[in-house]
Motif scaffolding. Structure first.
Motif, mmCIF file in Angstrom:
data_model
loop_
_atom_site.group_PDB
_atom_site.id
_atom_site.type_symbol
_atom_site.label_atom_id
_atom_site.label_comp_id
_atom_site.label_asym_id
_atom_site.label_seq_id
_atom_site.Cartn_x
_atom_site.Cartn_y
_atom_site.Cartn_z
ATOM 1 N N VAL A 1 22.055 -14.991 -12.449
ATOM 2 C CA VAL A 1 22.910 -13.933 -13.026
ATOM 3 C C VAL A 1 22.300 -13.258 -14.272
ATOM 4 C CG1 VAL A 1 24.962 -15.123 -12.182
ATOM 5 C CG2 VAL A 1 24.321 -15.405 -14.549
ATOM 6 N N ARG A 2 21.412 -13.927 -14.951
ATOM 7 C CA ARG A 2 20.652 -13.406 -16.100
ATOM 8 C C ARG A 2 21.461 -13.195 -17.387
ATOM 9 N NH1 ARG A 2 16.252 -9.033 -14.152
ATOM 10 N NH2 ARG A 2 18.057 -7.891 -13.438
ATOM 11 N N GLN A 3 22.746 -12.954 -17.303
ATOM 12 C CA GLN A 3 23.535 -12.737 -18.519
ATOM 13 C C GLN A 3 23.914 -14.086 -19.130
ATOM 14 O OE1 GLN A 3 24.052 -9.595 -19.439
ATOM 15 N NE2 GLN A 3 23.114 -8.846 -17.542
ATOM 16 N N ALA A 4 23.585 -14.270 -20.417
ATOM 17 C CA ALA A 4 23.804 -15.576 -21.047
ATOM 18 C C ALA A 4 25.293 -15.946 -21.091
ATOM 19 C CB ALA A 4 23.217 -15.566 -22.455
ATOM 20 N N GLU A 5 26.133 -14.956 -21.397
ATOM 21 C CA GLU A 5 27.569 -15.257 -21.522
ATOM 22 C C GLU A 5 28.161 -15.670 -20.169
ATOM 23 O OE1 GLU A 5 31.298 -12.806 -23.188
ATOM 24 O OE2 GLU A 5 29.402 -12.485 -24.239
ATOM 25 N N ASP A 6 27.790 -14.917 -19.134
ATOM 26 C CA ASP A 6 28.258 -15.262 -17.778
ATOM 27 C C ASP A 6 27.722 -16.627 -17.378
ATOM 28 O OD1 ASP A 6 29.540 -12.881 -17.591
ATOM 29 O OD2 ASP A 6 28.056 -11.899 -16.310
ATOM 30 N N THR A 7 26.474 -16.892 -17.734
ATOM 31 C CA THR A 7 25.855 -18.169 -17.367
ATOM 32 C C THR A 7 26.639 -19.332 -17.969
ATOM 33 O OG1 THR A 7 23.689 -17.121 -17.289
ATOM 34 C CG2 THR A 7 23.716 -19.508 -17.398
ATOM 35 N N GLN A 8 27.031 -19.169 -19.225
ATOM 36 C CA GLN A 8 27.766 -20.252 -19.891
ATOM 37 C C GLN A 8 29.109 -20.501 -19.179
ATOM 38 O OE1 GLN A 8 27.666 -19.996 -24.168
ATOM 39 N NE2 GLN A 8 29.518 -21.215 -24.346
ATOM 40 N N CYS B 1 21.577 -26.907 -14.459
ATOM 41 C CA CYS B 1 22.640 -25.959 -14.149
ATOM 42 C C CYS B 1 22.331 -24.598 -14.779
ATOM 43 C CB CYS B 1 23.955 -26.530 -14.671
ATOM 44 S SG CYS B 1 25.386 -25.608 -14.165
ATOM 45 N N TRP B 2 21.891 -24.640 -16.027
ATOM 46 C CA TRP B 2 21.542 -23.390 -16.720
ATOM 47 C C TRP B 2 20.382 -22.695 -15.996
ATOM 48 C CZ3 TRP B 2 23.509 -20.650 -20.826
ATOM 49 C CH2 TRP B 2 22.720 -19.592 -21.284
ATOM 50 N N HIS B 3 19.367 -23.460 -15.639
ATOM 51 C CA HIS B 3 18.206 -22.871 -14.964
ATOM 52 C C HIS B 3 18.620 -22.143 -13.682
ATOM 53 C CE1 HIS B 3 15.154 -25.877 -16.923
ATOM 54 N NE2 HIS B 3 15.565 -24.939 -17.750
ATOM 55 N N VAL B 4 19.415 -22.801 -12.876
ATOM 56 C CA VAL B 4 19.820 -22.215 -11.588
ATOM 57 C C VAL B 4 20.663 -20.963 -11.828
ATOM 58 C CG1 VAL B 4 21.205 -22.584 -9.510
ATOM 59 C CG2 VAL B 4 19.741 -24.415 -10.366
ATOM 60 N N ILE B 5 21.675 -21.092 -12.685
ATOM 61 C CA ILE B 5 22.632 -19.991 -12.833
ATOM 62 C C ILE B 5 22.018 -18.824 -13.608
ATOM 63 C CG2 ILE B 5 24.864 -19.329 -13.815
ATOM 64 C CD1 ILE B 5 25.882 -22.086 -13.040
ATOM 65 N N HIS B 6 21.267 -19.142 -14.645
ATOM 66 C CA HIS B 6 20.686 -18.040 -15.429
ATOM 67 C C HIS B 6 19.652 -17.272 -14.624
ATOM 68 C CE1 HIS B 6 18.610 -16.012 -18.835
ATOM 69 N NE2 HIS B 6 19.861 -15.857 -19.190
ATOM 70 N N TYR C 1 24.405 -23.167 -7.544
ATOM 71 C CA TYR C 1 23.918 -22.022 -6.759
ATOM 72 C C TYR C 1 25.080 -21.312 -6.074
ATOM 73 C CZ TYR C 1 21.319 -19.426 -3.231
ATOM 74 O OH TYR C 1 20.817 -18.424 -2.431
ATOM 75 N N SER C 2 25.987 -22.110 -5.525
ATOM 76 C CA SER C 2 27.129 -21.538 -4.815
ATOM 77 C C SER C 2 28.057 -20.763 -5.774
ATOM 78 C CB SER C 2 27.853 -22.682 -4.091
ATOM 79 O OG SER C 2 29.200 -22.464 -4.008
ATOM 80 N N VAL C 3 28.254 -21.312 -6.975
ATOM 81 C CA VAL C 3 29.097 -20.634 -7.972
ATOM 82 C C VAL C 3 28.444 -19.314 -8.414
ATOM 83 C CG1 VAL C 3 29.882 -20.809 -10.385
ATOM 84 C CG2 VAL C 3 30.275 -22.702 -8.820
ATOM 85 N N ALA C 4 27.136 -19.357 -8.663
ATOM 86 C CA ALA C 4 26.433 -18.143 -9.107
ATOM 87 C C ALA C 4 26.385 -17.095 -7.998
ATOM 88 C CB ALA C 4 25.015 -18.510 -9.550
ATOM 89 N N PRO D 1 17.530 -12.063 -7.411
ATOM 90 C CA PRO D 1 18.055 -13.345 -7.893
ATOM 91 C C PRO D 1 17.664 -14.551 -7.044
ATOM 92 C CG PRO D 1 19.746 -11.670 -7.996
ATOM 93 C CD PRO D 1 18.568 -11.043 -7.326
ATOM 94 N N MET D 2 17.732 -14.407 -5.737
ATOM 95 C CA MET D 2 17.440 -15.567 -4.883
ATOM 96 C C MET D 2 15.985 -16.014 -5.007
ATOM 97 S SD MET D 2 17.698 -16.029 -0.812
ATOM 98 C CE MET D 2 19.462 -15.849 -0.677
#
Lengths: 148, 194
Positions: B45-52, B37-42, B84-87, B141-142
């Motif tokens: 979006v790249r921002q750690a706080e948003d990723t969490q 989940c972290w791999h996909v979202i980070h 992926y859909s959430v990000a 990002p994609m």
């Protein structure tokens, strides 16, 4: 095999070699050029989640599910009761006043004048468009929110 | 246990446990797939706080919709799809383009590297890797996410197609062009260094 196809094969060969851990064996120069690329792409990423993330999310998910389960039956019963009440009121009104309404409609249109028909159509069109817009928005949102 | 070693039967057993409300089952699921989940979202979006925050949102959604999971595909792909859909929705809300703006502006990946990326301070041996990581960060990002799913998570192209909703040909095209861009960026950086 065209140039792009050859280059794709070289990329894939480099990826397979890197996965298998035998990058130095028999790679042609084109494939070897991709080895640093696939190696960088396979490098593990630091995961910045707190240690108790799983436990915390699990507690939150269970709490939310319990709250939803507790709310839903009561909300459903209230909706059904309100719907029934509304239906009964509409039926009673139609029985009591229905005759008067039907006879009053043609007279009301007569008073509004000849242009009133187009205004009614315009109003109906606006309502229709607004309804369609809402349907599209809801469909888009549900497609984005829920897993496919 | 590593998420990669799971079979469809293992996935279904875990899902059944969660749906039956067995204590600890959902926590186990989160533990197994939080890295994915972290791999996909980070990557998106790249921002750690948003990723969490988005990882949390992903797993809450997984919990809510888990009854819709059918074991035709791996649970890993299904969860990656939700992530992926959430990000993607997060980036769309922020009006951040998720694909390919770099193709039209003509600048190379190396030129787009952030100013605070200190390549000079890296040792000689790690300079090429540093250049590559800077170049990866500059991809849209994609493309970053597709590369991660393919190379790091080792998902087959068909599964990535399910995750992203893109045609397999499109995935292959993104993979091909992104890897070529990265190799060109590396060659360019070595030329600059020389």
């Amino acid at each position: 095999m065209n140039t792009d196809e050859r280059e794709w094969q070289a990329q894939e060969l480099a990826a397979r070699a890197e996965r298998a851990g035998n990058v130095l064996l028999d790679l042609d120069p084109l494939s070897a050029g991709y080895v640093p690329v696939v190696r960088a792409l396979r490098e593990p990423m630091a995961v910045g989640l707190p240690e108790d993330f799983a436990a915390r999310v699990a507690r939150l998910a269970v709490a939310r599910a319990s709250a939803t389960a507790a709310d839903s039956p009561m909300e459903n019963r209230m909706l059904i009761a309100l719907g029934l009440l509304l239906g009964l009121s509409a039926l009673a009104s139609a029985i009591i006043y229905g005759g008067n309404w039907f006879s009053a409609i043609p007279a009301a249109f007569g008073k509004l004048g000849p242009s009133s028909g187009s205004w009614v159509l315009l109003l109906a069109g606006c309502l229709g468009l607004s309804w369609m817009g809402e349907q599209v928005r809801q469909r888009t949102e549900s497609r984005n929110l829920s897993p496919r | 246990m590593d998420a990669d070693s799971h079979t469809l039967a293992d996935d279904q057993a875990l899902v059944d446990d969660v749906l039956a409300g067995r204590p600890g089952a959902f926590e186990r699921l989160v533990t197994q797939y939080q890295k994915l989940c972290w791999h996909v979202i980070h990557r998106m979006v790249r921002q750690a706080e948003d990723t969490q925050d988005l990882c949390q949102e992903t797993f809450l959604r997984v919990h809510q919709y888990l009854h819709q999971y059918r074991s035709e595909s791996a649970l890993k792909s299904w969860i990656a799809q939700v992530a992926y859909s959430v990000a993607k929705r997060h980036l769309e809300r922020k009006r951040i383009p998720i694909a390919e703006p770099s193709e039209v502006d003509g600048s190379s990946l190396l030129e787009q590297a952030p100013d605070d990326f200190d390549i000079e301070s890296a040792s000689i041996e790690s300079q090429s890797a540093a250049h590559l990581h800077a170049a990866i960060e500059c991809l849209p990002p994609m493309q970053r996410t597709i590369l991660t799913l393919y190379h790091l998570e080792e998902l087959p192209i068909g599964e990535i197609s399910v995750v992203t909703g893109l045609a397999e040909g499109t995935i292959k095209s993104h993979l091909f062009r992104s890897r070529k861009q990265l190799r060109d960026a590396l060659s360019e950086s070595m030329g600059v260094a020389a």
